[in-house]
Design a protein around this motif. Structure first.
Motif, PDB file in Angstrom:
ATOM      1  N   ARG A   1       0.827  -1.211   0.000  1.00  0.00           N
ATOM      2  CA  ARG A   1       0.000   0.000   0.000  1.00  0.00           C
ATOM      3  C   ARG A   1       0.861   1.260   0.000  1.00  0.00           C
ATOM      4  O   ARG A   1       0.620   2.207   0.737  1.00  0.00           O
ATOM      5  CB  ARG A   1      -0.946   0.008   1.200  1.00  0.00           C
ATOM      6  CG  ARG A   1      -1.963  -1.110   1.140  1.00  0.00           C
ATOM      7  CD  ARG A   1      -3.144  -0.832   2.032  1.00  0.00           C
ATOM      8  NE  ARG A   1      -4.087  -1.933   2.033  1.00  0.00           N
ATOM      9  CZ  ARG A   1      -5.012  -2.125   1.097  1.00  0.00           C
ATOM     10  NH1 ARG A   1      -5.120  -1.294   0.092  1.00  0.00           N
ATOM     11  NH2 ARG A   1      -5.825  -3.147   1.170  1.00  0.00           N
ATOM     12  N   GLY A   2       1.927   1.207  -0.770  1.00  0.00           N
ATOM     13  CA  GLY A   2       2.745   2.400  -0.966  1.00  0.00           C
ATOM     14  C   GLY A   2       3.800   2.641   0.095  1.00  0.00           C
ATOM     15  O   GLY A   2       4.593   3.562  -0.021  1.00  0.00           O
ATOM     16  N   SER A   3       3.821   1.817   1.160  1.00  0.00           N
ATOM     17  CA  SER A   3       4.864   1.980   2.177  1.00  0.00           C
ATOM     18  C   SER A   3       5.839   0.830   2.089  1.00  0.00           C
ATOM     19  O   SER A   3       5.453  -0.300   1.799  1.00  0.00           O
ATOM     20  CB  SER A   3       4.263   1.986   3.578  1.00  0.00           C
ATOM     21  OG  SER A   3       3.671   3.209   3.830  1.00  0.00           O
ATOM     22  N   LYS A   4       7.090   1.142   2.385  1.00  0.00           N
ATOM     23  CA  LYS A   4       8.102   0.097   2.291  1.00  0.00           C
ATOM     24  C   LYS A   4       8.281  -0.573   3.643  1.00  0.00           C
ATOM     25  O   LYS A   4       8.527   0.094   4.644  1.00  0.00           O
ATOM     26  CB  LYS A   4       9.425   0.723   1.853  1.00  0.00           C
ATOM     27  CG  LYS A   4      10.467  -0.304   1.536  1.00  0.00           C
ATOM     28  CD  LYS A   4      11.225   0.103   0.307  1.00  0.00           C
ATOM     29  CE  LYS A   4      12.138  -0.993  -0.156  1.00  0.00           C
ATOM     30  NZ  LYS A   4      12.886  -0.599  -1.326  1.00  0.00           N
TER      31      LYS A   4
ATOM     32  N   TRP B   1      15.252   8.937   2.854  1.00  0.00           N
ATOM     33  CA  TRP B   1      15.044   9.602   1.557  1.00  0.00           C
ATOM     34  C   TRP B   1      14.032   8.817   0.722  1.00  0.00           C
ATOM     35  O   TRP B   1      13.182   9.391   0.052  1.00  0.00           O
ATOM     36  CB  TRP B   1      16.373   9.709   0.786  1.00  0.00           C
ATOM     37  CG  TRP B   1      17.415  10.534   1.482  1.00  0.00           C
ATOM     38  CD1 TRP B   1      17.222  11.371   2.554  1.00  0.00           C
ATOM     39  CD2 TRP B   1      18.808  10.595   1.171  1.00  0.00           C
ATOM     40  NE1 TRP B   1      18.416  11.945   2.922  1.00  0.00           N
ATOM     41  CE2 TRP B   1      19.407  11.495   2.097  1.00  0.00           C
ATOM     42  CE3 TRP B   1      19.620   9.992   0.209  1.00  0.00           C
ATOM     43  CZ2 TRP B   1      20.772  11.795   2.076  1.00  0.00           C
ATOM     44  CZ3 TRP B   1      20.976  10.285   0.181  1.00  0.00           C
ATOM     45  CH2 TRP B   1      21.547  11.184   1.107  1.00  0.00           C
ATOM     46  N   GLU B   2      14.156   7.502   0.787  1.00  0.00           N
ATOM     47  CA  GLU B   2      13.261   6.656   0.003  1.00  0.00           C
ATOM     48  C   GLU B   2      11.805   6.873   0.424  1.00  0.00           C
ATOM     49  O   GLU B   2      10.910   6.995  -0.416  1.00  0.00           O
ATOM     50  CB  GLU B   2      13.671   5.193   0.212  1.00  0.00           C
ATOM     51  CG  GLU B   2      12.931   4.242  -0.681  1.00  0.00           C
ATOM     52  CD  GLU B   2      13.546   2.851  -0.655  1.00  0.00           C
ATOM     53  OE1 GLU B   2      14.590   2.645  -0.003  1.00  0.00           O
ATOM     54  OE2 GLU B   2      12.964   1.979  -1.297  1.00  0.00           O
ATOM     55  N   MET B   3      11.579   6.925   1.746  1.00  0.00           N
ATOM     56  CA  MET B   3      10.217   7.139   2.240  1.00  0.00           C
ATOM     57  C   MET B   3       9.694   8.501   1.780  1.00  0.00           C
ATOM     58  O   MET B   3       8.531   8.637   1.389  1.00  0.00           O
ATOM     59  CB  MET B   3      10.172   7.090   3.774  1.00  0.00           C
ATOM     60  CG  MET B   3      10.651   5.792   4.383  1.00  0.00           C
ATOM     61  SD  MET B   3       9.701   4.369   3.863  1.00  0.00           S
ATOM     62  CE  MET B   3       8.352   4.469   4.986  1.00  0.00           C
TER      63      MET B   3
ATOM     64  N   ARG C   1       6.180  11.666  -1.863  1.00  0.00           N
ATOM     65  CA  ARG C   1       6.055  12.706  -2.891  1.00  0.00           C
ATOM     66  C   ARG C   1       5.697  12.127  -4.255  1.00  0.00           C
ATOM     67  O   ARG C   1       5.567  12.870  -5.226  1.00  0.00           O
ATOM     68  CB  ARG C   1       7.386  13.460  -3.030  1.00  0.00           C
ATOM     69  CG  ARG C   1       7.775  14.222  -1.781  1.00  0.00           C
ATOM     70  CD  ARG C   1       9.174  14.802  -1.936  1.00  0.00           C
ATOM     71  NE  ARG C   1       9.632  15.435  -0.706  1.00  0.00           N
ATOM     72  CZ  ARG C   1      10.832  15.994  -0.560  1.00  0.00           C
ATOM     73  NH1 ARG C   1      11.688  15.999  -1.569  1.00  0.00           N
ATOM     74  NH2 ARG C   1      11.179  16.541   0.575  1.00  0.00           N
ATOM     75  N   GLY C   2       5.627  10.792  -4.332  1.00  0.00           N
ATOM     76  CA  GLY C   2       5.308  10.157  -5.609  1.00  0.00           C
ATOM     77  C   GLY C   2       6.424  10.304  -6.633  1.00  0.00           C
ATOM     78  O   GLY C   2       6.192  10.266  -7.835  1.00  0.00           O
TER      79      GLY C   2
ATOM     80  N   HIS D   1      19.265   2.045  -4.759  1.00  0.00           N
ATOM     81  CA  HIS D   1      19.655   1.888  -3.357  1.00  0.00           C
ATOM     82  C   HIS D   1      21.115   2.300  -3.119  1.00  0.00           C
ATOM     83  O   HIS D   1      21.414   3.142  -2.272  1.00  0.00           O
ATOM     84  CB  HIS D   1      19.420   0.428  -2.936  1.00  0.00           C
ATOM     85  CG  HIS D   1      20.004   0.079  -1.604  1.00  0.00           C
ATOM     86  ND1 HIS D   1      19.424   0.469  -0.421  1.00  0.00           N
ATOM     87  CD2 HIS D   1      21.130  -0.595  -1.264  1.00  0.00           C
ATOM     88  CE1 HIS D   1      20.166   0.037   0.588  1.00  0.00           C
ATOM     89  NE2 HIS D   1      21.205  -0.613   0.104  1.00  0.00           N
ATOM     90  N   GLY D   2      22.027   1.701  -3.882  1.00  0.00           N
ATOM     91  CA  GLY D   2      23.450   1.954  -3.649  1.00  0.00           C
ATOM     92  C   GLY D   2      23.858   3.390  -3.952  1.00  0.00           C
ATOM     93  O   GLY D   2      24.792   3.925  -3.343  1.00  0.00           O
ATOM     94  N   ALA D   3      23.162   4.032  -4.889  1.00  0.00           N
ATOM     95  CA  ALA D   3      23.470   5.428  -5.215  1.00  0.00           C
ATOM     96  C   ALA D   3      23.149   6.310  -4.011  1.00  0.00           C
ATOM     97  O   ALA D   3      23.911   7.218  -3.654  1.00  0.00           O
ATOM     98  CB  ALA D   3      22.668   5.864  -6.439  1.00  0.00           C
ATOM     99  N   LYS D   4      22.021   6.019  -3.349  1.00  0.00           N
ATOM    100  CA  LYS D   4      21.642   6.783  -2.155  1.00  0.00           C
ATOM    101  C   LYS D   4      22.601   6.483  -1.002  1.00  0.00           C
ATOM    102  O   LYS D   4      23.053   7.397  -0.301  1.00  0.00           O
ATOM    103  CB  LYS D   4      20.221   6.392  -1.712  1.00  0.00           C
ATOM    104  CG  LYS D   4      19.119   7.007  -2.539  1.00  0.00           C
ATOM    105  CD  LYS D   4      17.748   6.558  -2.045  1.00  0.00           C
ATOM    106  CE  LYS D   4      17.528   5.103  -2.324  1.00  0.00           C
ATOM    107  NZ  LYS D   4      16.142   4.662  -2.365  1.00  0.00           N
TER     108      LYS D   4
END
Ligand SMILES: [Zn+2]
Ligand SMILES: [Zn+2]
Length: 391
Positions: free
Chosen positions: A154-157, A275-277, A282-283, A289-292
């Motif tokens: 539902r859009g959350s990790k 940052w991912e969340m 923000r859509g 992953h590794g870049a962040k």
């Protein structure tokens, strides 16, 4: 694998978990070896999980190799992209795969892809009680062997329990052809160990976090090997890609040995997750992953070196003060050095290049520890200390 067992046998930390991974093959005939392995294990009904890109990169060839076995019945499951054109580990992808797997009939699932295809597969494999084989198509993350699946619900990790693979076959011919940004991301995930290993030492000494010298050494050696090959990785030579692949797998195995993510995941991963969340809310389209992790690592390194220079006794208490300060000085590189390494492999080197704005960066440096509240990082200690002096 052998190195892992040797290292593990010299460590009596009492934290070692049993590793169920049977086989790790890295080489230019690894795809052929998958077919030999499935034949030996008498796996006949196999589900091959791919997306359009990984089918082209390795799936098609593997399908042919597996089909040469007369008894083999292969079901191809091509995971469809979402509305923005990305293949993601969400409900839709998971159900798509689960519908291709027949409980009690499918012998094995084979994940052919990078991190996302693996996350979809490990979730389905776990819930349907079917073993899975990992065939990475890009050296992009250290999570191929992970027993947790980060999935979007539902859009959350969230990260939920899942299966690790029974075997990994990393084909260097396939991996050297991976997109450069995925190779750079894998290098970035390794670079993050500079701060994750420091955080582990910090948590161990200041908060009694569990510790394993073997897992520490395996991860540290993998990091050092990777950094020494940065040029070759940037140039995608076979040797460079092999070193990176071995390092990522070694880091994954260190986590399996220890049973927790401490060796590979500290404040830099918490920033990345934060940052991912924010991007999900923000859509915005997700970053690798590794870049962040790599950009976050440089920010955390800058902060840690500054904190060490200030030397607040509340953050660096006796009797471990000298050791912690010495470790930061020796083991956490200057951010400029980290950026230089990232430039060598063609990765984004700053929040700006990555697309993370000043406000989000600032907020994450204050709040990212809440991503993993029980992990005692220096970032967490600093923010708790900062808040306690405000009150
Ligand atoms: Zn990572
Ligand atoms: Zn140990």
């Amino acid at each position: 694998m052998q190195n892992l067992q040797e290292q593990a046998s010299t460590c009596n930390c009492g934290h070692h978990e049993k590793i169920t991974l049977e086989t790790v093959e890295i080489g230019n005939d690894a795809l052929e070896q998958v077919a030999q392995y499935t034949e030996r294990r008498q796996f006949q009904r196999m589900v091959l999980v791919v997306d359009n890109n990984t089918f082209e990169a390795a799936g098609e060839r593997l399908q042919q190799l597996l089909s040469s076995e007369a008894e083999a019945i292969i079901t191809l499951c091509t995971i469809d992209p979402n509305a923005s054109g990305d293949v993601v580990a969400d409900e839709a992808s998971i159900v798509q795969l689960m519908l291709s797997v027949e409980p009690g009939i499918t012998d094995v699932i084979i994940a052919v892809g990078a991190g996302t295809i693996h996350d979809i597969t490990r979730f389905a494999a776990y819930h349907m009680h079917v073993p899975f084989i990992s065939v990475p198509t890009a050296p992009s993350v250290d999570g191929f062997t992970s027993k947790g699946a980060p999935v979007l619900l539902r859009g959350s990790k969230i990260t939920i329990p899942a299966s690790g693979p029974i075997a990994i076959f990393a084909d260097s011919g396939v991996l050297t052809q991976a997109p450069q940004e995925l190779i750079a991301a894998g290098f970035g995930d390794m670079l993050g160990k500079y701060t994750s290993l420091l955080d582990w030492q910090y948590g161990r000494h200041t908060a009694g976090e569990p510790y394993c010298e073997a897992a520490y050494r395996i991860t540290r050696d993998a990091l050092v090997a990777c950094v020494s090959q940065a040029e070759a990785i940037g140039a995608r030579t076979e040797q460079g890609i092999r070193t990176l692949t071995e390092a990522l797998i070694a880091s994954g195995l260190a986590m399996l040995l220890f049973g927790q993510s401490h060796p590979a995941s500290g404040a830099e991963h918490h920033l990345s997750h934060y940052w991912e969340m924010a991007y999900l809310r923000r859509g915005k389209r997700q970053l690798l992953h590794g870049a962040k992790v790599a950009v976050a690592c440089a920010e955390v390194a800058r902060m840690y070196r500054e904190l060490a220079a200030e030397g607040d006794p509340a953050l660096f208490p006796e009797p471990v003060r000298a050791e912690l300060l010495a470790r930061i000085a020796a083991d956490v590189p200057e951010p400029s050095r980290l950026r230089e390494l990232l430039r060598t492999v063609g990765a984004p080197v700053s929040p700006d290049e990555l697309g993370v704005d000043e406000e989000l960066l600032h907020r994450s440096l204050q709040e990212a520890q809440h991503v993993r509240p029980n992990r005692h990082t220096l970032l967490k200690a600093f923010n708790e200390q900062r808040l306690s002096t405000l009150h």
